[in-house]
Enzyme design. Structure first.
Site, PDB file in Angstrom:
ATOM      1  N   THR A   8       0.804  -1.225  -0.065  1.00 36.38           N
ATOM      2  CA  THR A   8      -0.030   0.013  -0.038  1.00 36.38           C
ATOM      3  C   THR A   8       0.750   1.252  -0.049  1.00 36.38           C
ATOM      4  OG1 THR A   8      -1.762   1.193   1.113  1.00 36.38           O
ATOM      5  CG2 THR A   8      -0.147  -0.053   2.530  1.00 36.38           C
ATOM      6  N   LYS A  11      -0.973   6.147   3.559  1.00 42.59           N
ATOM      7  CA  LYS A  11      -0.439   6.400   4.953  1.00 42.59           C
ATOM      8  C   LYS A  11      -1.070   6.061   6.115  1.00 42.59           C
ATOM      9  CE  LYS A  11       2.630  10.428   4.113  1.00 42.59           C
ATOM     10  NZ  LYS A  11       2.074  11.334   2.855  1.00 42.59           N
ATOM     11  N   ASP A  70      -7.439  -3.962  -0.227  1.00 41.40           N
ATOM     12  CA  ASP A  70      -8.142  -3.104  -1.224  1.00 41.40           C
ATOM     13  C   ASP A  70      -9.606  -2.846  -0.449  1.00 41.40           C
ATOM     14  OD1 ASP A  70      -8.378  -1.558  -3.809  1.00 41.40           O
ATOM     15  OD2 ASP A  70     -10.239  -2.441  -3.834  1.00 41.40           O
ATOM     16  N   SER A  71     -10.166  -1.574  -0.044  1.00 42.67           N
ATOM     17  CA  SER A  71     -11.106  -1.356   0.861  1.00 42.67           C
ATOM     18  C   SER A  71     -11.965  -0.123   0.306  1.00 42.67           C
ATOM     19  CB  SER A  71     -10.518  -1.195   2.190  1.00 42.67           C
ATOM     20  OG  SER A  71      -9.463  -0.132   2.168  1.00 42.67           O
ATOM     21  N   ASP A 156     -13.708   8.283   7.454  1.00 48.39           N
ATOM     22  CA  ASP A 156     -13.893   8.149   8.994  1.00 48.39           C
ATOM     23  C   ASP A 156     -14.690   9.449   9.450  1.00 48.39           C
ATOM     24  OD1 ASP A 156     -12.637   5.833   9.090  1.00 48.39           O
ATOM     25  OD2 ASP A 156     -10.552   6.619   9.791  1.00 48.39           O
ATOM     26  N   HIS A 181     -13.147  -2.710   9.779  1.00 46.03           N
ATOM     27  CA  HIS A 181     -13.219  -3.556   8.663  1.00 46.03           C
ATOM     28  C   HIS A 181     -11.914  -4.237   8.549  1.00 46.03           C
ATOM     29  CE1 HIS A 181     -12.148   0.633   7.497  1.00 46.03           C
ATOM     30  NE2 HIS A 181     -11.959  -0.073   6.296  1.00 46.03           N
TER      31      HIS A 181
HETATM   32  O1  LIG Z   1      -4.260   0.974  -3.059  1.00 47.63           O
HETATM   33  P1  LIG Z   1      -3.661   1.581  -1.858  1.00 47.63           P
HETATM   34  O2  LIG Z   1      -2.075   1.905  -2.186  1.00 47.63           O
HETATM   35  O3  LIG Z   1      -3.480   0.400  -0.551  1.00 47.63           O
HETATM   36  O4  LIG Z   1      -3.969   2.931  -1.349  1.00 47.63           O
HETATM   37  P2  LIG Z   1      -5.554   3.521  -1.406  1.00 47.63           P
HETATM   38  O5  LIG Z   1      -5.735   4.741  -0.861  1.00 47.63           O
HETATM   39  O6  LIG Z   1      -5.608   3.734  -3.145  1.00 47.63           O
HETATM   40  O7  LIG Z   1      -6.435   2.450  -1.380  1.00 47.63           O
HETATM   41  P3  LIG Z   1      -7.520   1.750  -2.047  1.00 47.63           P
HETATM   42  O8  LIG Z   1      -7.546   1.497  -3.441  1.00 47.63           O
HETATM   43  O9  LIG Z   1      -8.129   0.369  -1.015  1.00 47.63           O
HETATM   44  O10 LIG Z   1      -9.038   2.531  -1.709  1.00 47.63           O
HETATM   45  C1  LIG Z   1      -9.407   2.740  -0.475  1.00 47.63           C
HETATM   46  C2  LIG Z   1     -10.124   4.085  -0.067  1.00 47.63           C
HETATM   47  O11 LIG Z   1     -11.267   3.781   0.786  1.00 47.63           O
HETATM   48  C3  LIG Z   1     -11.181   4.664   1.868  1.00 47.63           C
HETATM   49  N1  LIG Z   1     -10.963   3.756   3.184  1.00 47.63           N
HETATM   50  C4  LIG Z   1     -10.467   2.656   3.244  1.00 47.63           C
HETATM   51  N2  LIG Z   1     -10.429   2.141   4.618  1.00 47.63           N
HETATM   52  C5  LIG Z   1     -10.840   3.357   5.156  1.00 47.63           C
HETATM   53  C6  LIG Z   1     -10.736   3.335   6.646  1.00 47.63           C
HETATM   54  O12 LIG Z   1     -10.447   2.490   7.563  1.00 47.63           O
HETATM   55  N3  LIG Z   1     -11.380   4.677   6.996  1.00 47.63           N
HETATM   56  C7  LIG Z   1     -11.713   5.598   6.113  1.00 47.63           C
HETATM   57  N4  LIG Z   1     -11.676   5.460   4.777  1.00 47.63           N
HETATM   58  C8  LIG Z   1     -11.205   4.287   4.296  1.00 47.63           C
HETATM   59  C9  LIG Z   1     -10.124   5.654   1.731  1.00 47.63           C
HETATM   60  O13 LIG Z   1     -10.758   6.779   1.253  1.00 47.63           O
HETATM   61  C10 LIG Z   1      -9.289   4.863   0.658  1.00 47.63           C
HETATM   62  O14 LIG Z   1      -8.757   5.749  -0.304  1.00 47.63           O
HETATM   63 MG   LIG Z   2      -5.781   2.111  -4.411  1.00 50.83          MG
END
Ligand SMILES: O=P(O)(O)OP(=O)(O)OP(=O)(O)OC[C@H]1O[C@@H](n2cnc3c(O)ncnc32)[C@H](O)[C@@H]1O
Ligand SMILES: [Mg+2]
Length: 203
Positions: A8, A11, A70-71, A156, A181
């Site tokens: 990832t 941050k 991925d979230s 959040d 999650h």
């Molecule tokens: O792919 P990586 O490099 O891991 O980083 P990313 O920020 O692009 O991550 P994702 O593609 O998984 O997109 C997830 C988005 O969903 C949101 N998200 C995921 N987990 C979260 C959390 O615990 N709290 C709040 N928002 C969250 C957040 O805005 C992330 O940018």
């Molecule tokens: Mg991403």
């Protein structure tokens, strides 16, 4: 200490994985620690597919096992959006504030009872030597009208956890790491991780 590489560049996720894995005796490295780490394009059509794409691409490059996350946020009144597009919902620059404002705008006028949502996290564990494993976790909540709190990251501040009477951004990192999650997904991974690492050692 054992080390795990998380694929990832986020941050907020990195910080959470550091503390979640610390309790299991692992030191965490992320792509933020690796100069010129590639940006893996998320071309999948589900959280699972994207987690696998990220994990396998980085495992292949690093020649080592990795975990990818991925979230995102799933809002029922928005037919599941932002979903897998959570990071770039308001544009390519991945701006957390703009993303959550877009969700609030789209939900304007939607009554409280219809503002149900969940955070979803898919984790993929991949290695050049083994079949990839995926697990998932989620947490239910409500999208409130105004952002509240300044911990955490992403969506959040608008995600209200009913049982705790607070938004995710009003929880301490310890509190979030008990119910999130990501924490639930990692709990699922825990039981599979040891045997995966044992096979890794033997391969
Ligand atoms: O792919 P990586 O490099 O891991 O980083 P990313 O920020 O692009 O991550 P994702 O593609 O998984 O997109 C997830 C988005 O969903 C949101 N998200 C995921 N987990 C979260 C959390 O615990 N709290 C709040 N928002 C969250 C957040 O805005 C992330 O940018
Ligand atoms: Mg991403």
């Amino acid at each position: 200490m054992k080390t795990v590489l998380i694929a990832t560049k986020n941050k907020g996720k990195a910080k959470e994985f550091e503390s979640l894995f610390a309790s299991k005796g692992y030191e965490v490295l992320t792509l933020l620690d690796i100069p010129n780490a590639p940006d893996v394009e998320e071309t999948g059509s589900s959280f699972e597919e994207n987690a696998v794409i990220k994990a396998e691409a980085i495992a292949r490059q690093a020649g080592h096992f990795v975990v990818a996350d991925d979230s995102g946020l799933i809002v029922d009144a928005l037919d599941g959006r932002p979903g897998i597009f959570s990071a770039r919902y308001a544009g390519e620059d991945k701006n957390d504030q703009a993303n959550l404002e877009k969700v609030l705008e789209e939900l304007r006028g939607v009554p409280e009872g219809e503002r149900t949502a969940r955070f979803y996290c898919s984790l993929a564990l991949a290695s050049p030597n083994q079949e990839t494993i995926t697990v998932a976790g989620s947490v239910e909540g409500l999208i409130i009208n105004e952002p509240r709190g300044d911990s955490g990251f992403g969506y959040d501040p608008i995600f209200f956890v009913k049982d705790l009477g607070k938004t995710m951004a009003e929880l301490s990192s310890q509190e979030k790491n008990k119910i999130s999650h990501r924490a639930h997904a990692l709990k699922e991974l825990e039981s599979l991780l040891d045997s995966f690492l044992e096979r890794e050692r033997l391969s």
